[in-house]
Design a protein around this motif. Structure first.
Motif, short mmCIF file in Angstrom:
data_model
loop_
_atom_site.label_atom_id
_atom_site.label_comp_id
_atom_site.label_asym_id
_atom_site.label_seq_id
_atom_site.Cartn_x
_atom_site.Cartn_y
_atom_site.Cartn_z
N GLY A 26 1.02 -1.19 0.16
CA GLY A 26 0.08 0.02 0.03
C GLY A 26 0.83 1.29 -0.12
O GLY A 26 1.97 1.09 -0.07
N LEU A 27 0.24 2.43 0.27
CA LEU A 27 1.05 3.69 0.14
C LEU A 27 1.85 3.31 1.49
O LEU A 27 1.42 3.16 2.42
CB LEU A 27 0.20 4.86 0.21
CG LEU A 27 -0.54 5.14 -1.13
CD1 LEU A 27 -1.34 6.28 -0.78
CD2 LEU A 27 0.40 5.39 -2.29
N PRO A 28 3.37 4.07 1.24
CA PRO A 28 4.16 4.10 2.40
C PRO A 28 4.04 5.16 3.39
O PRO A 28 5.03 5.43 4.18
CB PRO A 28 5.54 3.96 1.79
CG PRO A 28 5.16 4.78 0.52
CD PRO A 28 3.92 4.32 0.20
N PHE A 29 2.89 5.76 3.30
CA PHE A 29 2.46 7.07 4.54
C PHE A 29 1.10 6.93 4.45
O PHE A 29 0.18 6.28 3.88
CB PHE A 29 2.97 8.09 3.79
CG PHE A 29 2.60 8.42 2.41
CD1 PHE A 29 1.60 8.86 2.20
CD2 PHE A 29 3.52 8.08 1.40
CE1 PHE A 29 0.99 9.27 0.98
CE2 PHE A 29 3.31 8.40 0.16
CZ PHE A 29 1.97 9.04 -0.15
N GLU A 30 0.61 7.60 5.60
CA GLU A 30 -0.96 7.32 5.77
C GLU A 30 -1.54 8.42 5.16
O GLU A 30 -1.07 9.58 4.76
CB GLU A 30 -1.01 7.78 7.24
CG GLU A 30 -2.35 7.42 7.79
CD GLU A 30 -2.56 7.76 9.36
OE1 GLU A 30 -3.43 7.53 10.27
OE2 GLU A 30 -1.54 8.29 9.87
N VAL A 31 -2.60 8.31 4.71
CA VAL A 31 -3.63 8.97 3.76
C VAL A 31 -4.89 9.19 4.51
O VAL A 31 -5.68 8.10 4.69
CB VAL A 31 -3.78 8.62 2.41
CG1 VAL A 31 -4.73 9.43 1.76
CG2 VAL A 31 -2.27 8.41 1.69
N LYS A 32 -5.10 10.33 4.87
CA LYS A 32 -6.45 10.47 5.71
C LYS A 32 -7.10 11.74 5.74
O LYS A 32 -6.06 12.53 5.43
CB LYS A 32 -6.43 9.86 7.07
CG LYS A 32 -5.60 10.52 8.09
CD LYS A 32 -5.53 9.81 9.46
CE LYS A 32 -4.48 10.91 10.40
NZ LYS A 32 -4.82 10.39 11.81
N ILE A 33 -8.22 11.88 6.06
CA ILE A 33 -8.58 13.29 6.06
C ILE A 33 -8.47 13.95 7.50
O ILE A 33 -8.64 13.09 8.49
CB ILE A 33 -10.25 13.41 5.73
CG1 ILE A 33 -10.54 13.08 4.29
CG2 ILE A 33 -10.77 14.71 6.13
CD1 ILE A 33 -11.86 12.73 3.99
N PRO A 34 -7.87 15.17 7.77
CA PRO A 34 -7.53 15.52 9.00
C PRO A 34 -8.90 15.56 9.86
O PRO A 34 -9.92 15.76 9.32
CB PRO A 34 -6.65 16.85 8.95
CG PRO A 34 -6.58 16.87 7.50
CD PRO A 34 -7.57 16.01 6.58
N GLU A 35 -8.56 15.25 11.15
CA GLU A 35 -9.76 15.32 12.21
C GLU A 35 -10.31 16.73 12.25
O GLU A 35 -11.59 16.98 12.42
CB GLU A 35 -9.58 14.84 13.46
CG GLU A 35 -9.31 13.51 13.33
CD GLU A 35 -8.95 12.63 14.76
OE1 GLU A 35 -9.24 13.47 15.75
OE2 GLU A 35 -8.15 11.58 14.90
N ARG A 36 -9.46 17.78 12.11
CA ARG A 36 -9.84 19.08 12.14
C ARG A 36 -9.15 19.76 11.25
O ARG A 36 -7.95 19.69 11.04
CB ARG A 36 -9.60 19.63 13.76
CG ARG A 36 -10.17 21.05 14.06
CD ARG A 36 -10.04 21.24 15.38
NE ARG A 36 -10.77 22.41 15.86
CZ ARG A 36 -10.16 23.70 15.73
NH1 ARG A 36 -8.90 23.72 15.08
NH2 ARG A 36 -10.90 24.74 16.17
N THR A 37 -9.82 20.63 10.63
CA THR A 37 -9.33 21.57 9.69
C THR A 37 -9.47 22.93 10.39
O THR A 37 -10.02 23.36 10.80
CB THR A 37 -10.10 21.65 8.30
OG1 THR A 37 -11.40 22.08 8.53
CG2 THR A 37 -9.95 20.23 7.76
N PRO A 38 -8.49 23.79 9.67
CA PRO A 38 -8.53 25.40 10.17
C PRO A 38 -9.57 26.01 9.91
O PRO A 38 -10.31 25.67 8.94
CB PRO A 38 -7.22 25.71 9.47
CG PRO A 38 -6.41 24.89 9.00
CD PRO A 38 -7.36 23.73 8.72
#
Length: 102
Positions: free
Chosen positions: A47-59
């Motif tokens: 899989g991708l060698p890094f985490e891909v996710k939507i941040p829990e909180r955006t500015p």
């Protein structure tokens, strides 16, 4: 070791390409080697060698807030300040300059 004979054609934003290649050049790594390393990591990690996710909180974009929403956000900042959850501005800007080579 297998001969490198496969081609990969991609479209990328010119500014992104330039910035990445500048960093790779500083590291002494040709872009083709970096892409090869990336692909090998995909295989090793399955899989991708890094985490891909939507941040829990955006500015928060304060321009979209009404008076009440702005007061809520200011209150959150005040509570953080009183609790000592702050960072010195000089250190924050120094970190930004270091991280982005500014």
């Amino acid at each position: 070791m297998m001969a490198k004979s496969a081609n990969l054609y991609v479209r990328i934003e010119p500014e992104i390409k330039e910035q990445a290649e500048k960093i790779l050049s500083t590291l002494g790594i040709p872009a083709s080697n970096a892409i090869n390393m990336f692909y090998k990591q995909i295989i090793l990690q399955r899989g991708l060698p890094f985490e891909v996710k939507i941040p829990e909180r955006t500015p928060t974009d304060i321009s979209t807030l009404g008076t009440e929403g702005l007061h809520v956000e200011l209150e959150k900042g005040y509570v953080d300040m009183k609790a000592g959850r702050t960072k010195d501005a000089q250190n924050v800007f120094a970190d930004i300059r270091k991280d982005y080579g500014l």
